[in-house]
Design a protein around this motif. Sequence first.
Motif, PDB file in Angstrom:
ATOM      1  N   LYS B   4      -1.503  -1.841  -2.450  1.00  0.00           N
ATOM      2  CA  LYS B   4      -1.985  -1.794  -1.161  1.00  0.00           C
ATOM      3  C   LYS B   4      -1.520  -1.676  -0.005  1.00  0.00           C
ATOM      4  O   LYS B   4      -0.603  -2.454   0.231  1.00  0.00           O
ATOM      5  N   PHE B   5      -2.003  -0.911   1.061  1.00  0.00           N
ATOM      6  CA  PHE B   5      -1.444  -1.058   2.346  1.00  0.00           C
ATOM      7  C   PHE B   5      -2.603  -0.760   3.385  1.00  0.00           C
ATOM      8  O   PHE B   5      -3.392  -0.189   3.094  1.00  0.00           O
ATOM      9  N   ASP B   6      -2.207  -0.783   4.626  1.00  0.00           N
ATOM     10  CA  ASP B   6      -3.186  -0.719   5.585  1.00  0.00           C
ATOM     11  C   ASP B   6      -2.516   0.725   6.239  1.00  0.00           C
ATOM     12  O   ASP B   6      -1.406   1.074   6.458  1.00  0.00           O
ATOM     13  N   TYR B  23       4.869  -2.951  13.583  1.00  0.00           N
ATOM     14  CA  TYR B  23       4.954  -3.242  12.264  1.00  0.00           C
ATOM     15  C   TYR B  23       6.396  -3.853  11.819  1.00  0.00           C
ATOM     16  O   TYR B  23       6.466  -4.285  10.690  1.00  0.00           O
ATOM     17  N   SER B  26       7.711  -4.081   8.010  1.00  0.00           N
ATOM     18  CA  SER B  26       6.452  -4.313   7.099  1.00  0.00           C
ATOM     19  C   SER B  26       5.961  -2.935   7.348  1.00  0.00           C
ATOM     20  O   SER B  26       5.104  -2.860   6.616  1.00  0.00           O
ATOM     21  N   ARG B  46       6.982  -2.101  -1.559  1.00  0.00           N
ATOM     22  CA  ARG B  46       5.872  -2.254  -0.819  1.00  0.00           C
ATOM     23  C   ARG B  46       5.748  -2.130   0.708  1.00  0.00           C
ATOM     24  O   ARG B  46       6.751  -3.012   1.075  1.00  0.00           O
ATOM     25  N   TYR B  47       4.906  -1.604   1.469  1.00  0.00           N
ATOM     26  CA  TYR B  47       4.787  -2.046   2.836  1.00  0.00           C
ATOM     27  C   TYR B  47       3.215  -2.243   3.029  1.00  0.00           C
ATOM     28  O   TYR B  47       2.591  -1.838   2.520  1.00  0.00           O
ATOM     29  N   ASP B  48       3.052  -2.887   4.098  1.00  0.00           N
ATOM     30  CA  ASP B  48       1.628  -3.512   4.440  1.00  0.00           C
ATOM     31  C   ASP B  48       1.223  -2.351   5.431  1.00  0.00           C
ATOM     32  O   ASP B  48      -0.059  -2.301   5.562  1.00  0.00           O
ATOM     33  N   HIS B  49       2.219  -1.624   5.841  1.00  0.00           N
ATOM     34  CA  HIS B  49       1.382  -0.564   7.025  1.00  0.00           C
ATOM     35  C   HIS B  49       2.182   0.835   6.735  1.00  0.00           C
ATOM     36  O   HIS B  49       3.243   0.884   6.551  1.00  0.00           O
TER      37      HIS B  49
ATOM     38  N   TYR C   2      -8.318  -0.089   5.148  1.00  0.00           N
ATOM     39  CA  TYR C   2      -7.951   0.192   3.632  1.00  0.00           C
ATOM     40  C   TYR C   2      -8.540   1.089   2.900  1.00  0.00           C
ATOM     41  O   TYR C   2      -8.070   1.496   1.890  1.00  0.00           O
TER      42      TYR C   2
END
Lengths: 779, 293, 162
Positions: B4-6, B23, B26, B46-49, C2
């Motif tokens: 999951k990421f934004d 960011y 991340s 993984r990256y959040d963004h 998302y």
Amino acid sequence: MDNYNVIGKPELRKDSRDKVTGATQYCCDITLTGMLHGAVYRSKVPHGKIQSVDVSGAWEVEGVRAVVTGKDVPYRIGRSIQDQTFLAIDKVRYQGEPIVLVAADTLEQAYEAVRKVKVDIEQLPAVNDVLEAVEENSPLVHEKLEEYPHIPTVRPVNGTNIYDHFTLRKGDVEKGFAEADVIVENEYECAILHHAAIENHMATAKVDASGKITVWSPAQSPFYIRGELSRALGIPENKIRIIVPPIGGGFGGKLEPRAEQLAIALAMHTKGRPVKVMFSREEDFLAGTVRAGVHFKMKTGAKKDGTIVAFESTNYWDSGAYSTISPTVTLKANVILAGPYEVKNIKTDGYCVATNKQLGTAQRGFGVAEASYAHEQQMDALAKALGMDPLEIRMKNIMVDGSKASTGETLFSVGVKECLQEAADGIGWKDHPISWITKEGKIRGRGLGTFMKFTGTPSYTSVTIKFNFDGTAIVSYSTTELGQGVGIVIPQIVSEELGIPLENISTVQVDTENTPLDKTTTSSRATFHLGNAAIKASADVKRQICKWVAFKWNTEENLVKFEKGGILVEVDAEGTPTGRTARMDQLDENSLIRNGEPILGYGSYETTNIWHKPDLETYQTERLTAMWFFGANAAEVEIDPDTGKTKVIKVVAAHDIGKALNPLGCLQQVEGGVVMGIGNTLLEEFIHRDGYLMNGNMVDFKIPTSMDTDVEIEMRLVESSPHPEGPYGAKGIGEPAMCATQSAVASAVEHALGVPVTHVPIKPETILEACRKRMEESK
Amino acid sequence: MIAKFDYHVPATLKEACEMKQEYGSSGVIVAGGSDVYAKLHDGNHRYDHVIDIKKIPEMKGIEWSEQEGLSLGAAVTHHEIERHPVITERYQVLVQGVRTVGSLQVRNRGTIGGNICTAAPSADGVGPLLVLNSECVIHGIGGERIVPLAEFFTGPKRTVLRSDEVLVRVRMKNPASRYGGAYFKYGRRNAMEIALLNISVYLEVDDDNKTCTEMRIALGTSAPTPIRVHKTEQYFIGKDLTDNEAVAKGGDLVIEEASPRSSWRANSNFRLTLLRQLVPRTVKTAYKSLIEE
Amino acid sequence: MYKKEISLTINNESYVREVAVNRTLLEFLREDLGLTGAKEGCNEGECGACTVLVDGKPVNSCLMLAVEADGSTILTIEGLADGDKLHPLQQAFIDEGAVQCGFCTPGMIMTGKAIIDEYGNPSEQEIRKLMEGNLCRCTGYTRVIKTVKKTADSMVENSDKK
Ligand SMILES: Cc1cc2nc3c(=O)[nH]c(=O)nc-3n(C[C@H](O)[C@H](O)[C@H](O)COP(=O)(O)OP(=O)(O)OC[C@H]3O[C@@H](n4cnc5c(N)ncnc54)[C@H](O)[C@@H]3O)c2cc1C
Ligand code: FES
Ligand code: FES
């Protein structure tokens, strides 16, 4: 000429239309109601003691329905030695070994949960090298190998890493070598490599409230897997059902249960909900199966005139962390390790060895391609030592009808001499030197490779034919379609036998609950075994039809004859036709069978009665196998001395096929097999460091691409030695297609460079060195 | 399965730079995604963004003029380059390089900006751009700066880009009307390969058609970053390019400047042996392309 | 964000769907829409089994997000035939025996079709080069390359006649 209607014709496969439209449902395409998704926590290290497993984090992830650890499913599998549990319990023995399983509503949740699993492992030194593995002070992969149950023909050596020690003794090698004028001794090595079918391993499993297990999986040999699972789980065979959708390539890689037991382990904990476990490509490389690596020590002795008088070999098979079917690979390679040459005195010792690497099993050929490379390098070495032409020395020793095999048995239906001649002619052996330098400064070489191989015996299979009132037929059997084309050859046989058009015959999806018993889809056995069973099943159908037609015609059963081409003829007591006839494809128009007795034909074929059990120490026997295959390849290569790269220009593949039932099918197998063989010889290898796999992806593990395969392939089918027991005289082609490509290409490289090829894949690094010498000499 | 990421799609350079800054580690800039998404699939990364820059107008398009030369938007794909009429005619060496990137499918997504910013020593688009003396147009919150491509890389996977900066365009002057160019990629396979090494050559000759007046050679996977080999280039100036021995000597010099490392893919000695033989060969190919024009 | 709503045309039908932004186009096609013709062989852009055409261009759908396909026109193997009538390349794959296990076939055909559309009638060598990203373990490629070439030849011939 034989006058068959459909046999021997290049018929097109029936399943292609669905395949070109995307309609074919492979295992990965099937979604069941309520299905959960499984994911696997795998060992990151090749060898270690499991100290603790903490799955509490996994349970906290939303959507998780089951978490399973080794202790929950302490079942053991293993075709030869029962050395493998579903999940690692106390110890991990290879990088990628499964430790914990999770099932969740979505794949994303399952992956997330796996990331939350904590496993503490105390790392142990990894057994990385097969030769070190057999040394006395080597760490042990399995501490108590001898305590596992095993089949009687496999002999694990206590306190070592040796799964099995195979022995063959024919004649007296000491005496043989004493008679020899020259002796050549060399060592050869083949790297571990992966089958790399484009479809990865996977399975979906479901466990009913009654305990019945259903598995959907691309299993090459569903009955083999059913047997393994039944024994491991202690569940009777009728309570395990394996359904096999079309398979996206096998090559031996889908013989062993890999994802099946994991899906079942999860499904046992999900209250009836099905669970799908799909391997990623990385998982497939790590935890699928591989072709074992091997190290051969070979010694051959010959007279001045080229007659081989003795052959001896000790060889070590790098069979990885669990034994699976690898002792059979060791065995099969050792039996033919002297090649299709008559040698009076043979001694071989094959060691099947445990290391902390991926599981070595069979690849298309069961060790024969590797053995062929080694024995053909020996032939070239002998030719050089004796100053003989490489073709001449092979011809001098080649087997013919009546030759004695390494097992001491007398061979029949041997067409290898013709194959070798055809291959040599096809490459223009006589017209060119074996090596020369082109105008552009490239080095060309030509080489030869032969092989012999036997099909696993005793074996069995069966076929049923449901004959419908409208004259169509549904044929059932359990040899799976891996792309090799069994789905066209068997209908061809039934069409020929029953005299009904090919388009009136359909086949059934393999399913252990509905399709008849079969041993395996390996050993290129389908055409031979299944073909014979299909002929018998067809005869059964004919008998039942004749009986019913006689009833309709108001005559005696034995007065209705079935003639070729599908004509039913009434005869009188003297055998003279009365004039009353009917055609098989028009039975329904004449209402001859409709609403009569339902017709179901059955035919089986098994080879126990022709098999003689070999002596375990010497492997001598009267008859080892239902069928020996033979063949020869010739290759021309071009080497670039600047880059060290080898390009295969042409391969001529000659096969002692007995009878080609579908020449197009043969050609497809040969084209694919030759290219796979080229890949095996020039590109493919697993690279390990201390048990860690370095190149487990499709860029770094290099199967040939369309840019690596611009090679002229010529197939020559030798039909001069039909097999007396084969259907229409046929043998098989699936595995043989690639058995001699590796040896012919290696032989061509050896001739081009003038130095033995001691390692495959043949790497540019080694070629560059040899090239420079070769160019200097020619200046 | 990508974790999951934004997902952010900045419409302007300013937005993109601000997001990148905000960011930090991340977040990740994505153009074609052929590197980023392949890496994310393995589950260990993984990256959040994810900041998708493909929609930013300045990043797009191929511009060319006789006066200004060529300017490639960072988000231009390899396939756009290999099919562009002017580039195929005047910048052959660049076409030869990008044509070897992955596969047609990868070239339809992968961008030249991504190829540069990944900063892999093996990047197939970079060597040709180096011998074409390209420069990078970089944008940050404070504005724009220009950095020669030769100074862009600071180490494996490291560039001069600051935490708020993105690559906007790559530009280069027109090559001489007569020049020879060649690209050579060495891999174990003939396709779908990460180069074990690659060689880019650009050269010009005098009116006699053989005396070298300009030589530029770039090497990939021969040092921690793609490099130019200036000493070897200098050596060639004034040499007769039809003189095989003189050309071959370039091979002996080039290995002084290269420092390939040993890895499980290949050891450094092997790479040096290849360089010694293949640099002269690539020079010859480039020279041949000039003569046969 | 998302999740995102996307609208796109797939095989001549329009779709409006909400998708998670981390979903690949391949997952979207196979799992959300049940278009399982495109296959997963590696998820890393290496095998080409997942090839579909996005605005006419072959791409690895495993390396593209579904949201990135917003507004585009997609063709998958399921949409290639015109009703019962197969695309000439599909028919040729059957007739020339270019299919074995068939797992690579959808990807092979989509790339082949895109090549014929973009290049008209490329040489066999060019076809080999352009199909480099579609791995096959069964056929050895020879038959596949010849089939694409033959189809291109006959398609050019037919369009000349028209
Ligand atoms: C199967 C396969 C084969 C490949 N084969 C090759 C090959 O043969 N040769 C080769 O050179 N490469 C190869 N690659 C790598 C890759 O495709 C190329 O490097 C490609 O050019 C990357 O471009 P992209 O737009 O897809 O990059 P992305 O994945 O979008 O980005 C790559 C990196 O660059 C950064 N980035 C991208 N654009 C910018 C920008 N404008 N400003 C700042 N940072 C930016 C990203 O943050 C990321 O770190 C291969 C990849 C795959 C999956
Ligand atoms: S699954 Fe996309 S390229 Fe292999
Ligand atoms: S036909 Fe099996 S992978 Fe291509």
